[in-house]
Design a protein around this motif. Structure first.
Motif, PDB file in Angstrom:
ATOM      1  N   UNK A 168      29.967  21.963  30.976  1.00 29.27           N
ATOM      2  CA  UNK A 168      31.249  22.105  30.279  1.00 29.27           C
ATOM      3  C   UNK A 168      31.602  23.587  30.214  1.00 29.27           C
ATOM      4  N   UNK A 169      32.807  23.935  30.630  1.00 26.07           N
ATOM      5  CA  UNK A 169      33.218  25.337  30.708  1.00 26.07           C
ATOM      6  C   UNK A 169      33.631  25.900  29.364  1.00 26.07           C
ATOM      7  N   UNK A 170      34.340  25.130  28.584  1.00 31.16           N
ATOM      8  CA  UNK A 170      34.766  25.575  27.252  1.00 31.16           C
ATOM      9  C   UNK A 170      34.714  24.380  26.312  1.00 31.16           C
ATOM     10  N   UNK A 171      33.802  24.446  25.365  1.00 28.10           N
ATOM     11  CA  UNK A 171      33.558  23.299  24.486  1.00 28.10           C
ATOM     12  C   UNK A 171      34.787  22.908  23.685  1.00 28.10           C
ATOM     13  N   UNK A 172      35.495  23.887  23.135  1.00 30.20           N
ATOM     14  CA  UNK A 172      36.666  23.576  22.313  1.00 30.20           C
ATOM     15  C   UNK A 172      37.757  22.889  23.132  1.00 30.20           C
ATOM     16  N   UNK A 173      37.976  23.379  24.334  1.00 24.11           N
ATOM     17  CA  UNK A 173      38.979  22.763  25.201  1.00 24.11           C
ATOM     18  C   UNK A 173      38.570  21.342  25.562  1.00 24.11           C
ATOM     19  N   UNK A 174      37.288  21.171  25.871  1.00 23.90           N
ATOM     20  CA  UNK A 174      36.781  19.825  26.202  1.00 23.90           C
ATOM     21  C   UNK A 174      36.963  18.875  25.017  1.00 23.90           C
ATOM     22  N   UNK A 175      36.665  19.359  23.820  1.00 23.35           N
ATOM     23  CA  UNK A 175      36.815  18.510  22.632  1.00 23.35           C
ATOM     24  C   UNK A 175      38.264  18.092  22.426  1.00 23.35           C
TER      25      UNK A 175
END
Length: 508
Positions: free
Chosen positions: A393-400
């Protein structure tokens, strides 16, 4: 004149009645033919679909449209989600079933709920068993899963395919290391870890501010259900050699688990506010370093993410095997690998042709491309594949924000195997697969009981409340037995009888 007039009128009336009857018969024939045409009409799997979906939301907020747009593109559909927060799903879903205000697809994740089972049996939803083998992905659903998801042999939706048993523990490895404790392997070991995490200052701040076991009010997904399976208790019900059924609460193993939890609670090793704690609060308490043992190895990565900026040095270990007093391993299975049903109300999906198109949509959700969208998101934006094939996952917040809510909507978690870039998450995934070797199934999942359908939720509350009160020390063993007796007289014995009868029929 009058004598002749009356027969003429009678003749006219008779003729009119004959014509009306003929017209009526013709109309019924035409209507019947139209209905037959509707039922057998061919559907175009490539036609654009507009579909509404009542889905359960396991995250604080609904997802953005970034990934949704891609899912719609791949499935040739316009999807309107009606998100139901997981915390209020029981109230919202039962209310929707009672009012008939439903979507084209309804996620029914509470198959033991009496209102849900009653609605399924009422004919409100399409029976889909005969259609699954017509679809590339749906035909792969095993017979065991189809059986477990059925009621009296009838399948009222596409089963959510889950791993057989996903339960286990997440433990603070850094706290174990600080206190010189090994990863627990037995119940005695686990008790000692809970004690040490409470009394021996595992975070080293010199304060008495940590608790061993974090927990929550949902008895099924709290520590107790897992602990009872570690003690060797049956999963809900036990089938005796003579085919009779007894409830888990009537077994010594269940009572041993209650005593274990009661003792931990009394000594402060089990969160004192568990009876009023929601899942998100339990997760936050763990992420904030207030507790050191969490029930649910599927959440290991999410817990680490929640701890960023709060407990950056947190190190976690998943644990799926705690040896039972009988020397073996046991872990309870969630509905025999069935996470619920994607059900299709006849009030919304009106014809067989419409049903087939919606089934095609569900089938397409299991395609690898769509599965990856619902799991990782858009490659290069949300994740990248490493050389090992692991998802990073490259960016956790974006994925969430864009992806995470869709992951729990995947019709299957077992069709595709993925490697997680996080080694601890990958270990947890491997342990979940290993759980299948010693999973304890609930024998009533494929069986039906009229009493359970009508009053099962109400009756279960008697046992749930009694168990929680016993753990908290509010009642003693005599009081608990009185509550079990109350449950038996209110319908528990009748349920046992009906399950036994259904089981006997299923063995023929």
């Amino acid at each position: 004149m009058k004598k002749r007039f009356v027969p003429v009128i009678a003749s006219v009336l008779l003729a009119s009645q004959f014509l009306l009857a003929a017209c009526s018969n013709d109309k019924e024939k035409v209507d019947g033919e139209e209905k037959d045409k509707e039922k057998t009409a061919a559907y175009d799997p490539n036609s654009h679909l507009e579909v509404s979906w009542m889905a359960m939301l396991h995250t604080p907020t609904a997802p953005t449209d970034v990934v949704l747009d891609k899912i719609e593109e791949k499935t040739n559909a316009t999807i309107t989600f009606n998100w139901v927060p997981d915390a209020s799903k029981e109230e919202r879903v039962t209310s929707a079933l009672a009012s008939g205000e439903l979507a084209d697809i309804v996620s029914l994740t509470m198959l033991t709920n009496s209102s849900v089972r009653t609605s399924l049996k009422s004919g409100m939803f399409w029976e889909v068993g005969e259609y699954l083998d017509d679809y590339e992905n749906l035909k792969l659903i095993s017979e065991d899963v189809r059986t477990a998801a059925s009621i009296e042999g009838k399948l009222y939706g596409v089963p959510y395919q889950k791993n057989l048993a996903r339960s286990g523990l997440v433990i603070r490895q850094d706290w174990l290391d600080k206190l010189g404790l090994p990863v627990p392997e037995t119940l005695d070991d686990l008790y000692e870890v809970a004690r040490a995490f409470t009394e021996d200052d595992p975070d080293g701040n010199g304060k008495d501010d940590t608790v061993g076991f974090g927990d929550r009010s949902d008895l099924r997904y709290s520590s107790f259900k897992l602990l009872s399976s570690y003690f060797g208790a049956p999963n809900g019900w036990k089938v005796e050699d003579d085919g009779s059924f007894i409830s888990e609460v009537e077994t010594q193993e269940y009572k041993d688990a209650m005593d274990f939890s009661r003792d931990m609670y009394k000594n402060g090793y089990l969160a004192q506010d568990f009876a009023v704690t929601a899942k998100t609060d339990q997760q936050n308490q763990f992420a904030q370093g207030k507790t050191g043992i969490y029930t649910g190895i599927v959440d290991i990565k999410n817990l680490k993410d929640l701890a960023k900026g709060l407990q950056d040095d947190m190190d976690l270990v998943p644990v799926n095997k705690i040896k039972s007093p009988d020397g073996d391993y046991h872990v309870w299975s969630e509905n025999s690998g069935v996470g619920g049903l994607l059900a299709f109300p006849k009030s919304e999906v009106k014809t067989e042709a419409e049903l087939k198109r919606v089934l095609q949509f569900v089938n397409d959700l299991i395609d690898k491309e769509v599965y990856m969208l619902m799991t990782g998101g858009i490659e290069g934006v949300h994740y990248e594949l490493e050389a090992s094939g692991a998802i990073k996952i490259l960016d956790t917040d974006t994925w969430k924000n864009d992806v995470q809510p869709f992951s729990s909507q995947r019709p299957s978690e077992v069709t595709h195997s993925l490697v997680d870039a996080d080694p601890k998450k990958q270990l947890a995934n491997e342990q979940i697969s290993e759980n299948s070797d010693f999973a304890v199934l609930d024998p009533t999942v494929p069986l039906d009981s009229a009493t359970a359908n009508e009053r099962g939720t109400e009756l279960q509350k008697i046992l749930t409340d009694a168990t929680i009160k016993y753990i908290m020390g509010d009642i003693d063993e005599k009081d608990f037995e009185a509550e079990v007796k109350k449950w038996r007289e209110a319908g528990g014995d009748q349920m046992a009888k009906e399950y036994a009868e259904a089981y006997k029929k299923s063995q023929k």
